[in-house]
Design an enzyme around this catalytic site. Structure first.
Site, PDB file in Angstrom:
ATOM      1  N   ASP A   3      -0.028   2.079   8.623  1.00  0.00           N
ATOM      2  CA  ASP A   3      -0.365   1.515   9.425  1.00  0.00           C
ATOM      3  C   ASP A   3       0.562   1.340  10.900  1.00  0.00           C
ATOM      4  O   ASP A   3      -0.034   1.110  12.126  1.00  0.00           O
ATOM      5  CB  ASP A   3      -0.545  -0.031   9.246  1.00  0.00           C
ATOM      6  CG  ASP A   3      -1.507  -0.439   8.084  1.00  0.00           C
ATOM      7  OD1 ASP A   3      -2.459   0.612   7.769  1.00  0.00           O
ATOM      8  OD2 ASP A   3      -1.578  -1.461   7.413  1.00  0.00           O
TER       9      ASP A   3
ATOM     10  N   ARG B 297       0.675  -4.871  -5.157  1.00  0.00           N
ATOM     11  CA  ARG B 297       0.808  -6.066  -4.207  1.00  0.00           C
ATOM     12  C   ARG B 297       1.085  -7.175  -5.125  1.00  0.00           C
ATOM     13  O   ARG B 297       0.376  -7.428  -6.170  1.00  0.00           O
ATOM     14  CB  ARG B 297      -0.530  -6.332  -3.360  1.00  0.00           C
ATOM     15  CG  ARG B 297      -0.934  -5.121  -2.357  1.00  0.00           C
ATOM     16  CD  ARG B 297      -1.754  -5.707  -1.260  1.00  0.00           C
ATOM     17  NE  ARG B 297      -2.497  -4.347  -0.754  1.00  0.00           N
ATOM     18  CZ  ARG B 297      -1.875  -3.669   0.139  1.00  0.00           C
ATOM     19  NH1 ARG B 297      -0.837  -3.992   0.766  1.00  0.00           N
ATOM     20  NH2 ARG B 297      -2.428  -2.615   0.881  1.00  0.00           N
TER      21      ARG B 297
ATOM     22  N   LYS C 282     -23.090  15.790  28.340  1.00  0.00           N
ATOM     23  CA  LYS C 282     -22.125  15.696  26.932  1.00  0.00           C
ATOM     24  C   LYS C 282     -22.959  14.783  26.139  1.00  0.00           C
ATOM     25  O   LYS C 282     -23.123  13.378  26.512  1.00  0.00           O
ATOM     26  CB  LYS C 282     -20.767  15.215  27.334  1.00  0.00           C
ATOM     27  CG  LYS C 282     -20.097  15.181  25.930  1.00  0.00           C
ATOM     28  CD  LYS C 282     -18.715  14.859  25.836  1.00  0.00           C
ATOM     29  CE  LYS C 282     -18.170  14.869  24.685  1.00  0.00           C
ATOM     30  NZ  LYS C 282     -16.997  14.092  24.229  1.00  0.00           N
TER      31      LYS C 282
ATOM     32  N   ARG D 290     -24.447   7.379  14.036  1.00  0.00           N
ATOM     33  CA  ARG D 290     -24.068   7.494  12.505  1.00  0.00           C
ATOM     34  C   ARG D 290     -22.782   6.744  12.485  1.00  0.00           C
ATOM     35  O   ARG D 290     -21.770   6.926  13.443  1.00  0.00           O
ATOM     36  CB  ARG D 290     -23.948   9.058  11.916  1.00  0.00           C
ATOM     37  CG  ARG D 290     -25.087   9.517  12.084  1.00  0.00           C
ATOM     38  CD  ARG D 290     -26.104   9.177  10.916  1.00  0.00           C
ATOM     39  NE  ARG D 290     -27.191  10.287  10.679  1.00  0.00           N
ATOM     40  CZ  ARG D 290     -28.407  10.187  11.616  1.00  0.00           C
ATOM     41  NH1 ARG D 290     -28.489   9.295  12.563  1.00  0.00           N
ATOM     42  NH2 ARG D 290     -29.163  10.785  11.331  1.00  0.00           N
TER      43      ARG D 290
ATOM     44  N   ASP E 287       2.670  -0.736  11.711  1.00  0.00           N
ATOM     45  CA  ASP E 287       2.472  -2.104  12.229  1.00  0.00           C
ATOM     46  C   ASP E 287       3.818  -2.924  12.089  1.00  0.00           C
ATOM     47  O   ASP E 287       3.660  -4.093  11.858  1.00  0.00           O
ATOM     48  CB  ASP E 287       1.265  -2.910  11.627  1.00  0.00           C
ATOM     49  CG  ASP E 287       1.512  -3.044  10.088  1.00  0.00           C
ATOM     50  OD1 ASP E 287       2.231  -2.466   9.560  1.00  0.00           O
ATOM     51  OD2 ASP E 287       0.709  -3.975   9.494  1.00  0.00           O
TER      52      ASP E 287
ATOM     53  N   THR F 171       4.439   2.309   5.470  1.00  0.00           N
ATOM     54  CA  THR F 171       3.117   2.261   5.480  1.00  0.00           C
ATOM     55  C   THR F 171       2.237   3.045   6.735  1.00  0.00           C
ATOM     56  O   THR F 171       2.890   3.175   7.620  1.00  0.00           O
ATOM     57  CB  THR F 171       2.858   0.657   6.061  1.00  0.00           C
ATOM     58  OG1 THR F 171       1.480   0.428   6.612  1.00  0.00           O
ATOM     59  CG2 THR F 171       3.730   0.121   7.231  1.00  0.00           C
TER      60      THR F 171
ATOM     61  N   GLY G 217       0.836  -1.200   0.036  1.00  0.00           N
ATOM     62  CA  GLY G 217      -0.024  -0.145  -0.078  1.00  0.00           C
ATOM     63  C   GLY G 217       0.824   1.086   0.074  1.00  0.00           C
ATOM     64  O   GLY G 217       1.935   1.266   0.514  1.00  0.00           O
TER      65      GLY G 217
ATOM     66  N   ALA H   2      15.374  10.609  -1.057  1.00  0.00           N
ATOM     67  CA  ALA H   2      16.643  10.582  -0.420  1.00  0.00           C
ATOM     68  C   ALA H   2      17.551   9.421  -0.547  1.00  0.00           C
ATOM     69  O   ALA H   2      18.653   9.779  -0.800  1.00  0.00           O
ATOM     70  CB  ALA H   2      16.293  10.410   1.012  1.00  0.00           C
TER      71      ALA H   2
ATOM     72  N   ASP I 280     -14.083   9.794  22.634  1.00  0.00           N
ATOM     73  CA  ASP I 280     -14.744   9.435  23.944  1.00  0.00           C
ATOM     74  C   ASP I 280     -14.522   7.940  24.194  1.00  0.00           C
ATOM     75  O   ASP I 280     -14.165   7.610  25.161  1.00  0.00           O
ATOM     76  CB  ASP I 280     -16.211   9.531  23.910  1.00  0.00           C
ATOM     77  CG  ASP I 280     -16.657  11.083  23.707  1.00  0.00           C
ATOM     78  OD1 ASP I 280     -16.178  11.799  24.847  1.00  0.00           O
ATOM     79  OD2 ASP I 280     -16.922  11.400  22.614  1.00  0.00           O
TER      80      ASP I 280
ATOM     81  N   ASP J 288       5.962  -5.142   5.873  1.00  0.00           N
ATOM     82  CA  ASP J 288       6.574  -6.352   6.100  1.00  0.00           C
ATOM     83  C   ASP J 288       6.437  -7.357   5.055  1.00  0.00           C
ATOM     84  O   ASP J 288       7.407  -8.098   4.687  1.00  0.00           O
ATOM     85  CB  ASP J 288       6.372  -6.887   7.568  1.00  0.00           C
ATOM     86  CG  ASP J 288       4.890  -7.367   7.506  1.00  0.00           C
ATOM     87  OD1 ASP J 288       3.947  -7.109   6.689  1.00  0.00           O
ATOM     88  OD2 ASP J 288       4.622  -8.258   8.684  1.00  0.00           O
TER      89      ASP J 288
ATOM     90  N   GLY K 181      -5.730   0.520   9.326  1.00  0.00           N
ATOM     91  CA  GLY K 181      -4.828  -0.084  10.354  1.00  0.00           C
ATOM     92  C   GLY K 181      -4.489  -1.630  10.074  1.00  0.00           C
ATOM     93  O   GLY K 181      -3.668  -2.156  10.974  1.00  0.00           O
ATOM     94  N   ARG K 182      -5.479  -2.150   9.281  1.00  0.00           N
ATOM     95  CA  ARG K 182      -5.274  -3.580   9.053  1.00  0.00           C
ATOM     96  C   ARG K 182      -5.483  -4.384  10.366  1.00  0.00           C
ATOM     97  O   ARG K 182      -6.572  -4.056  11.129  1.00  0.00           O
ATOM     98  CB  ARG K 182      -4.083  -4.000   8.440  1.00  0.00           C
ATOM     99  CG  ARG K 182      -4.220  -5.204   7.565  1.00  0.00           C
ATOM    100  CD  ARG K 182      -2.932  -5.825   6.861  1.00  0.00           C
ATOM    101  NE  ARG K 182      -2.596  -4.688   5.763  1.00  0.00           N
ATOM    102  CZ  ARG K 182      -2.776  -4.873   4.521  1.00  0.00           C
ATOM    103  NH1 ARG K 182      -3.675  -6.091   4.063  1.00  0.00           N
ATOM    104  NH2 ARG K 182      -2.295  -4.324   3.659  1.00  0.00           N
TER     105      ARG K 182
ATOM    106  N   SER L 160       6.700  -6.601   1.908  1.00  0.00           N
ATOM    107  CA  SER L 160       7.644  -6.337   0.865  1.00  0.00           C
ATOM    108  C   SER L 160       9.282  -6.995   1.438  1.00  0.00           C
ATOM    109  O   SER L 160       9.785  -7.083   0.470  1.00  0.00           O
ATOM    110  CB  SER L 160       7.891  -4.846   0.689  1.00  0.00           C
ATOM    111  OG  SER L 160       6.674  -4.329   0.733  1.00  0.00           O
TER     112      SER L 160
END
Ligand code: F6P
Length: 319
Positions: free
Chosen positions: A127, A72, A213, A243, A129, A125, A11, A22, A187, A103, A170-171, A105
């Protein structure tokens, strides 16, 4: 090392272009020729490879997505795919590679190293992760995008005294939900790393309402369940005029934040330095503000840990 290749895989993530820049510019500063590989491993196998100049990476530090495109390509897990990729590396005379991605990759990068083509992985990524790095390239921008969206949703939530369930990416990891949840004043934060109970969430919302609230923001990590499903479960315990909003791929785009650009620039330059020292089969990280690297095999046997202190802190802040 005379020629290196760069690819982005998996992704896309904001900051990948800054990393490409860079890597390319650092390598060129050592007189190394740089080759861009389009579409990740798919492009490697197909030989979609071109020589990059300094100007190829001009005006991209600020751009989201990846100028090298991404894909992918699970076929690269098979030796047949790897050998085809190696044929292309030989054809172009590329000695070493930088792979920017998640990971998945890194597995391909390790296989190439085993075949004698040193490859270094950069964690790209949204994520966050990936083990052995506190942050991945793209995470900060994605969190900022989510926070901006939560701020906007809050306006409607407050105006209509509604409960919003906001699903974030975030998978399997709760990092985006945790960071954006705290920064967005959620919340409730629901992540795969922590147990939850919808009835309890409903009670918490009722308590908030009893205290005055009347609007609520629930940030839900996609790895838990879909926002609609969560909202429907919530509705069984009360009428919160709920919603659901799925932020989706908007989280992957946009101009990278300064933090992501700096992270990408540091990691990209470091990757070239490590390849120049003859290292391969390693992944770069940023741990406690220091650039680090680890063997990819170590990454495969460990698991990323989300900062769950954010979850605990939020329990006391969301009152
Ligand atoms: O890994 C990045 C990510 O955006 C995840 O957060 C999400 O689950 C996945 O990719 C979506 O993948 P795709 O863009 O292939 O649908």
């Amino acid at each position: 090392m005379k020629k290196i290749g760069i690819m982005t895989s998996g992704g896309d993530a904001p900051g990948m272009n800054a990393a490409i820049r860079a890597v390319a510019r650092r390598a060129m500063s050592f007189g190394i020729e740089v080759y861009g590989i389009n579409y990740g491993y798919a492009g490697l196998v197909a030989g979609d490879i071109f020589k990059m100049e300094r100007s190829t990476v001009g005006d991209i530090i600020n751009r989201g997505g990846t100028i090298l495109y991404s894909a992918r390509y699970p076929e690269f897990a098979q030796e047949e795919g790897q050998l085809k990729g190696i044929e292309q590396l030989k054809k172009f005379g590329i000695d070493a590679l930088v792979v920017i991605g998640g990971d998945g990759s890194y597995h391909g990068a390790l296989r190439l190293t085993e075949h004698g083509y040193n490859a270094v992985g950069l964690p790209g990524t949204i994520d966050n992760d990936i083990p052995y790095t506190d942050f991945t390239i793209g995470f900060d921008t994605a969190v900022n995008t989510v926070v901006e969206s939560i701020d906007k949703i809050r306006d409607t939530a407050a105006s209509h005294e509604r409960t919003f369930v906001v699903e974030v990416m975030g998978r399997g990891a709760g990092d985006i939900a945790l960071w954006a949840g705290v920064a967005g004043g959620a919340d409730e934060i629901i992540v795969p790393e922590r147990e939850f109970n919808v009835e309890q969430v409903a009670k918490n919302i009722q308590n908030l309402r009893a205290r005055g609230k009347k609007h609520t923001i629930v940030v839900l990590a996609e790895g838990v369940m879909h926002a609609d499903e969560f909202m429907n479960q919530l509705k069984q315990y009360g009428d919160f005029d709920a919603r659901s909003t799925v932020l989706g791929h908007v989280q992957r785009g946009g101009s990278p934040s300064a933090r992501d650009r700096v992270l990408a620039s540091k990691m990209g330059a470091y990757a070239v330095d490590l390849l120049n020292e003859g290292k391969g089969g390693i992944a770069i990280g940023m741990e406690a503000n220091e650039l680090t690297y680890h063997n990819m095999t170590d990454l495969f046997s460990s698991k990323h840990k989300a900062d769950l202190s954010l979850y605990d802190i939020n329990k006391t802040l969301a009152k």
